[in-house]
Design a protein around this motif. Structure first.
Motif, PDB file in Angstrom:
ATOM      1  N   LEU A  25       1.016  -0.672   0.095  1.00 56.78           N
ATOM      2  CA  LEU A  25      -0.246   0.528  -0.728  1.00 56.78           C
ATOM      3  C   LEU A  25       0.610   1.262   0.189  1.00 56.78           C
ATOM      4  N   ASP A  50      -6.227   8.200   0.425  1.00 54.84           N
ATOM      5  CA  ASP A  50      -6.842   7.630   2.100  1.00 54.84           C
ATOM      6  C   ASP A  50      -7.849   6.982   1.417  1.00 54.84           C
ATOM      7  N   ARG A  53      -6.962   3.675  -0.480  1.00 52.69           N
ATOM      8  CA  ARG A  53      -6.243   2.817   0.769  1.00 52.69           C
ATOM      9  C   ARG A  53      -7.317   2.102   1.164  1.00 52.69           C
ATOM     10  N   LYS A  54      -8.395   2.622   1.979  1.00 50.75           N
ATOM     11  CA  LYS A  54      -9.313   1.831   2.554  1.00 50.75           C
ATOM     12  C   LYS A  54      -9.769   1.090   1.542  1.00 50.75           C
ATOM     13  N   SER A  57      -7.331  -2.079   1.660  1.00 48.85           N
ATOM     14  CA  SER A  57      -7.413  -2.647   2.517  1.00 48.85           C
ATOM     15  C   SER A  57      -8.730  -3.470   3.162  1.00 48.85           C
ATOM     16  N   GLU A  58     -10.007  -2.787   2.785  1.00 50.47           N
ATOM     17  CA  GLU A  58     -11.108  -3.997   3.362  1.00 50.47           C
ATOM     18  C   GLU A  58     -11.471  -4.767   1.770  1.00 50.47           C
ATOM     19  N   ARG A  60      -8.438  -6.428   0.617  1.00 50.97           N
ATOM     20  CA  ARG A  60      -8.186  -7.652   0.849  1.00 50.97           C
ATOM     21  C   ARG A  60      -8.542  -8.299   2.278  1.00 50.97           C
ATOM     22  N   ALA A  61      -8.449  -7.895   2.974  1.00 51.87           N
ATOM     23  CA  ALA A  61      -9.355  -8.650   3.987  1.00 51.87           C
ATOM     24  C   ALA A  61     -10.443  -9.727   3.749  1.00 51.87           C
TER      25      ALA A  61
END
Length: 157
Positions: A25, A50, A53-54, A57-58, A60-61
């Motif tokens: 990231l 941002d 990135r959010k 991140s979500e 990928r989770a």
């Protein structure tokens, strides 16, 4: 190196580090303009580092094995680079609702694999736009959120 080749090198790094697996990231701050626009039908428009990135991140989770990679040659003209890609992943993480229709409960085990084409716009060595058309219909069908498309045969009446 020509401007087109410099832009293709930036997009190649973005594909590898942002969309590849493992994700890095930090590439967002390195290669994306602060006001970057990332827009795919499956996620809608996302503006700013941002927010991008959010989203990732979500994503990928929810899909820890998520991986996309470029296929074929990149095409560059001026400040634009076009790339084709394949990819997908398995939903083994938390519930995921960043989709245009429906949501996935935690650890659904659903797999998706699809292709797409993306147009990048670069200015001053930074990605300012990433606008793509992905196989959203295929992915949403594979995730069980839309009918699979096995429609009955129609006949002329």
């Amino acid at each position: 190196m020509t401007k087109e080749n410099e832009n293709k090198a930036i997009v190649e790094e973005w594909f590898k580090k942002f969309w590849g697996n493992p994700v890095d990231l930090s590439v967002i701050d390195k290669l994306a303009d602060p006001d970057v626009l990332v827009h795919y039908p499956m996620h809608g428009p996302i503006r700013g580092r941002d927010a991008v990135r959010k989203m990732m991140s979500e994503f990928r989770a929810a899909f820890p094995d998520l991986n996309f990679w470029g296929v074929g040659d990149l095409i560059a003209e001026g400040e634009y680079v076009v790339g084709r890609w394949d990819g997908g992943g398995t939903h083994t993480g938390p519930a995921f609702k960043d989709l245009p229709v429906g949501a996935l409960p935690a650890n659904s085990g659903r797999k998706m694999k699809f292709s797409g084409t993306t147009v990048f716009k670069l200015q001053n060595g930074k990605i300012v736009e990433e606008i793509g058309e992905e196989g959203a219909l295929t992915a949403l069908q594979q995730l069980g959120l839309l009918p699979d498309g096995n429609w009955p045969t129609r006949s002329a009446a």
